[in-house]
Design an enzyme around this catalytic site. Structure first.
Site, PDB file in Angstrom:
ATOM      1  CG  HIS A   1      -1.017   0.948   1.943  1.00  0.00           C
ATOM      2  ND1 HIS A   1      -1.361   0.523   0.681  1.00  0.00           N
ATOM      3  CD2 HIS A   1      -0.766  -0.176   2.647  1.00  0.00           C
ATOM      4  CE1 HIS A   1      -1.322  -0.800   0.637  1.00  0.00           C
ATOM      5  NE2 HIS A   1      -0.965  -1.253   1.833  1.00  0.00           N
ATOM      6  CD  GLU A   2       1.446  -0.429   5.691  1.00  0.00           C
ATOM      7  OE1 GLU A   2       0.734  -1.279   6.243  1.00  0.00           O
ATOM      8  OE2 GLU A   2       2.015  -0.628   4.606  1.00  0.00           O
TER       9      GLU A   2
ATOM     10  CG  HIS B   1      -3.355  -2.526   5.791  1.00  0.00           C
ATOM     11  ND1 HIS B   1      -4.148  -3.226   4.925  1.00  0.00           N
ATOM     12  CD2 HIS B   1      -2.130  -2.442   5.203  1.00  0.00           C
ATOM     13  CE1 HIS B   1      -3.429  -3.554   3.855  1.00  0.00           C
ATOM     14  NE2 HIS B   1      -2.206  -3.081   3.997  1.00  0.00           N
TER      15      HIS B   1
ATOM     16  CG  HIS C   1      -3.334  -5.059  -0.005  1.00  0.00           C
ATOM     17  ND1 HIS C   1      -2.526  -6.067   0.428  1.00  0.00           N
ATOM     18  CD2 HIS C   1      -2.851  -3.926   0.540  1.00  0.00           C
ATOM     19  CE1 HIS C   1      -1.578  -5.555   1.194  1.00  0.00           C
ATOM     20  NE2 HIS C   1      -1.756  -4.266   1.288  1.00  0.00           N
TER      21      HIS C   1
ATOM     22  CE1 TYR D   1       0.271  -4.706  -1.610  1.00  0.00           C
ATOM     23  CE2 TYR D   1       0.444  -6.874  -2.597  1.00  0.00           C
ATOM     24  CZ  TYR D   1       0.503  -6.064  -1.488  1.00  0.00           C
ATOM     25  OH  TYR D   1       0.799  -6.617  -0.278  1.00  0.00           O
TER      26      TYR D   1
HETATM   27 ZN   LIG Z   1      -0.819  -3.082   2.549  1.00  0.00          ZN
END
Ligand SMILES: [Zn+2]
Ligand SMILES: [Zn+2]
Length: 392
Positions: A289-290, A293, A299, A345
């Protein structure tokens, strides 16, 4: 932030040290020093007598003096700029008497310490012999007088934290949200940020691969390190992204255990911190996930078309965290909204009351934000954004 810099009268070597100091703020804070065009307030960097700066913005052009004789060093550049940003010396902090004993009349200031500890490694901490007239120390740490002080060669994590707190820099902060007691649930998800069309993508090489240099802090245990390495390497299996150990590339991802799980979106230039806190962030899906980014993705629930797929219940969001749900003009790369994206999320992200903050529509019972690894859509987006040859 509108802070302007205009270095004049230096050799190119000196100038590049100053520029590097100016640019270093961009890697870990929201401060962007950029050349003045016609803004009213700006920082006027000159070689006058000594190294000095005013504290905070003064209005109009304010001199920051970096004397060619003795001041053109990375840590001094950062130090003087921190003054210009509003920071005082560490040894003048309101709580300094618990941390140092002084043999020189350094004023104490009623400083706002922003919830950060006194830090002997701050680039704002003077050395032991500052202003000494007799080669005896003027600043002695207590209780242990042998601790090194004022030896920093660059901003410390606390210096960076203070900048981020004072200026309320908003990183893509993925605080694990503790739900129902003890399970830390990562809350997040995503799509390509508009910056990807303006140069924040990583560079593609002639062999068709995109090499992203990385450094992993030695804070991690070997087990944690191997989870992180596995996350990094997982991209090679299905995309043209190749995370490779940094040798001396300028731009790279600097993986550290700071407070929380977070990353900047896209390539920022120079070393950019990806924080994977040892407590709560060292999991395969969070690593992916990071890194997504850092590759330029936002997101999932901030996608431009999210309102057709989820409803955000702002009344249940923690005060002050609403920005995590702002909608972004994302480039969705022709891929569908995906509840199973590792960038989505969970239902209770940033909830203040254990009520949902994100509800899928039309069927509110569909599972969201439960991915344990990148979804097919996550992979497809990478391949499309970076035009990987195997793109489907
Ligand atoms: Zn995030
Ligand atoms: Zn100073």
């Amino acid at each position: 932030m509108r802070i302007l810099a205009h270095p004049v009268g230096a050799t190119s070597r000196e100038r590049s040290i100053i520029e590097r100091g100016l640019q270093s703020f961009a890697a870990s804070t929201c401060i962007r020093f950029h050349r003045r065009t016609n803004q009213r307030d700006f920082v006027n960097i000159q070689s006058r007598s000594g190294c000095y700066s005013f504290v905070g913005r003064q209005g109009n052009g304010q001199v920051v003096s970096l004397d060619r004789r003795g001041c053109v060093y990375h840590q001094i550049v950062q130090h003087e700029l921190l003054h210009a940003l509003g920071f005082n010396h560490e040894q003048t902090r309101s709580d300094r008497d618990q941390h140092v004993r002084l043999r020189f009349a350094f004023d104490k200031i009623n400083s706002n310490n922003l919830g950060t500890p006194y830090d002997y490694n701050s680039v704002m901490q003077y050395g032991r012999y500052a202003f000494s007239s007799n080669r005896q120390p003027t600043i002695v740490p207590i209780p242990n007088s042998n601790v090194p002080i004022g030896r920093s060669t660059q901003m410390s994590p606390n210096d960076i934290l203070r900048v981020n707190r004072l200026y309320r820099c908003r990183q893509e902060l993925d605080e694990p949200t503790v739900m129902f007691g003890d399970i830390a649930v990562e809350t997040g998800l995503q799509n390509a940020d508009p910056c990807t069309s303006r140069g924040c993508k990583w560079v593609k090489y002639s062999d068709g691969n995109v090499y992203v240099p990385y450094v992993i802090s030695n804070q991690y245990s070997s087990r944690e390190r191997s989870i992180i390495e596995r996350g990094l390497q997982s991209f090679a299996a299905s995309t043209c992204i190749r995370f490779t150990r940094r040798t001396r590339q300028r731009d790279f991802v600097n993986i550290q255990s700071r407070s929380g799980c977070y990353s900047f979106v896209g390539r920022r230039g120079n070393g950019q911190v990806v924080s994977l806190a040892r407590r709560g962030c060292v999991y395969h899906q969070i690593v992916q996930h990071e890194l997504l980014h850092a590759l330029g993705f936002n997101h999932e629930q901030t996608r431009s078309d999210r309102d057709q797929h989820v409803r955000i219940l702002y009344q249940n969001v923690i005060q002050g965290q609403q920005h995590n749900f702002r909608k972004i003009a994302t480039n969705n790369l022709g891929t569908p909204y995906d509840y199973n994206s590792v960038m989505h999320y969970g239902r209770y992200a940033f909830s203040r009351n254990r009520q949902p903050t994100i509800v899928p529509i039309p069927n509110s019972n569909v599972a969201i934000g439960r991915a344990t690894q990148m979804s097919r859509n996550d992979i497809l987006r990478i391949n499309r954004l970076y035009r990987c040859r195997r793109s489907g």
